[in-house]
Enzyme design. Structure first.
Site, PDB file in Angstrom:
ATOM      1  N   ARG A  56       0.831  -1.212   0.000  1.00 41.52           N
ATOM      2  CA  ARG A  56       0.000   0.000   0.000  1.00 41.52           C
ATOM      3  C   ARG A  56       0.863   1.259   0.000  1.00 41.52           C
ATOM      4  NH1 ARG A  56      -3.894   2.306   4.629  1.00 41.52           N
ATOM      5  NH2 ARG A  56      -4.992   3.853   3.380  1.00 41.52           N
ATOM      6  N   HIS A  60       0.951   4.353  -2.761  1.00 40.19           N
ATOM      7  CA  HIS A  60       0.723   5.742  -2.352  1.00 40.19           C
ATOM      8  C   HIS A  60       1.941   6.612  -2.640  1.00 40.19           C
ATOM      9  CE1 HIS A  60      -3.142   5.740   0.133  1.00 40.19           C
ATOM     10  NE2 HIS A  60      -3.085   4.554  -0.456  1.00 40.19           N
ATOM     11  N   ASN A  88      -3.463   9.695   3.326  1.00 39.35           N
ATOM     12  CA  ASN A  88      -2.288   8.930   3.745  1.00 39.35           C
ATOM     13  C   ASN A  88      -2.186   8.727   5.254  1.00 39.35           C
ATOM     14  OD1 ASN A  88      -1.307   8.552   1.132  1.00 39.35           O
ATOM     15  ND2 ASN A  88      -0.174  10.499   1.158  1.00 39.35           N
ATOM     16  N   HIS A 188      -5.611  -5.926  -3.475  1.00 41.89           N
ATOM     17  CA  HIS A 188      -6.559  -6.135  -2.381  1.00 41.89           C
ATOM     18  C   HIS A 188      -6.667  -7.601  -1.993  1.00 41.89           C
ATOM     19  CE1 HIS A 188      -8.907  -2.099  -3.027  1.00 41.89           C
ATOM     20  NE2 HIS A 188      -7.718  -1.931  -2.482  1.00 41.89           N
TER      21      HIS A 188
END
Length: 321
Positions: A56, A60, A88, A188
């Site tokens: 993740r 980001h 975030n 995911h």
């Protein structure tokens, strides 16, 4: 003399032709790969959420403005950095920690040589393989960003409430196809989502049934029970893949076919005619998913990288030199 002059000038010219390649640290830091592997292995064993957290964090970092470790910078009284942007704030600390550990070990072995951006990219790949994901080549030679601003993040990362069209548009603006976007959503397969990110679809829903129609009815009731106290406890969360939550596989796509996608965007991928064929393909063929995911990750890892004097090799990953 002309040849010597050319060499001299090239040393001070911005590296427009610089690139990233697989064995970038072969001579400058031979222990690079082993140090990364040792670090992530120890961290994942002691903290099993590290793989999902680091994946993740990588997304980001890369999607807003390129894979340049700008997400790792801490804010100061004079600058609100990317990691303090609203979207975030929920990034897990495990991922930041594994990068710091690897950087510390690499600075002892190869001082001022390895960028934090390369550490994050390689750690992500190695952690994914530890939890069953595919191995892919990580090209190296990125420099670390010299800028990190929270204000620049808004609108650059997909939010759970976005429509499929909005997500397709966001990825498309960065050069990613619908197929690549769906493949990347397979991230995911591991990790979790906070209840507050999807409660609008399971509580106080204004239509009938009293939850978003993409949910399997029993699954919707299960989510309601799991998230019943989310207002009192905003840290409540559920696994993105309730079947094999700690294994990177194609179960996420199989879940979407059964109405077991947690986020609104998950359900949208199966109901939208542009994305559904890819969901079905990856649900039926894990190898096809792994191949597509690997190619998309390599492409993402090369997006917006800083080369030559566009960046720096940070001494600390959380602060500019």
């Amino acid at each position: 003399m002309a040849f010597l002059l050319l060499l001299f000038l090239s040393a001070f010219t911005p590296s427009a032709t610089a690139t990233i390649f697989a064995d970038y640290y072969r001579n400058s830091c031979p222990a690079f790969s082993q140090i990364i592997r040792d670090t992530v292995t120890n961290k994942q064993i002691t903290t099993p959420t590290t793989a999902a957290a680091t994946l993740r964090l990588f997304f980001h970092d890369c999607l807003p403005n390129g894979c340049d470790a700008s997400i790792l910078i801490s804010s100061t009284p004079f600058n609100s950095a990317e990691r303090d942007a609203d979207i975030n704030l929920s990034l897990p600390g495990d991922a930041f920690d594994v990068v710091v550990r690897a950087k510390t070990a690499l600075e002892l072995s190869c001082p001022n040589t390895v960028s934090c951006a390369d550490i994050l990219a390689t750690a992500t790949r190695d952690l994914l393989t530890m939890v069953g994901g595919p191995y892919y080549t990580v090209f190296l030679g990125r420099k670390d960003a010299k800028i990190s601003r929270a204000a620049a993040i808004e609108g650059t990362l997909p939010r759970p409430s976005m429509s499929v069209s909005e997500i397709i548009g966001m990825f498309g603006s960065k050069g990613f196809s619908v197929q690549e976007m769906v493949a990347l959503s397979g991230a995911h397969s591991i990790g979790f989502s906070h209840c507050k990110e999807f409660t609008s679809g399971i509580f106080n829903y204004t239509k009938s049934p009293p939850y978003d129609s993409h949910y399997n009815p029993r699954f919707a009731l299960g989510l309601q029970r799991a998230c019943a106290d989310y207002q009192k406890n905003p840290t409540l969360s559920v696994f993105n893949d309730i079947m094999t939550p700690n294994k990177f596989d194609n179960m996420y796509f199989k879940n979407l076919q059964k109405g077991l996608g947690v986020l609104k965007s998950d359900g949208g991928f199966y109901s939208d005619s542009r994305t559904r064929p890819w969901v079905e393909k990856y649900a039926a063929d894990e190898r096809a998913f792994f191949d597509a995911f690997s190619r998309a990750m390599v492409k993402l890892g090369g997006y917006g990288v800083k080369l030559g004097n566009q960046g720096e090799i940070r001494r600390r990953c959380d602060a500019f030199n």
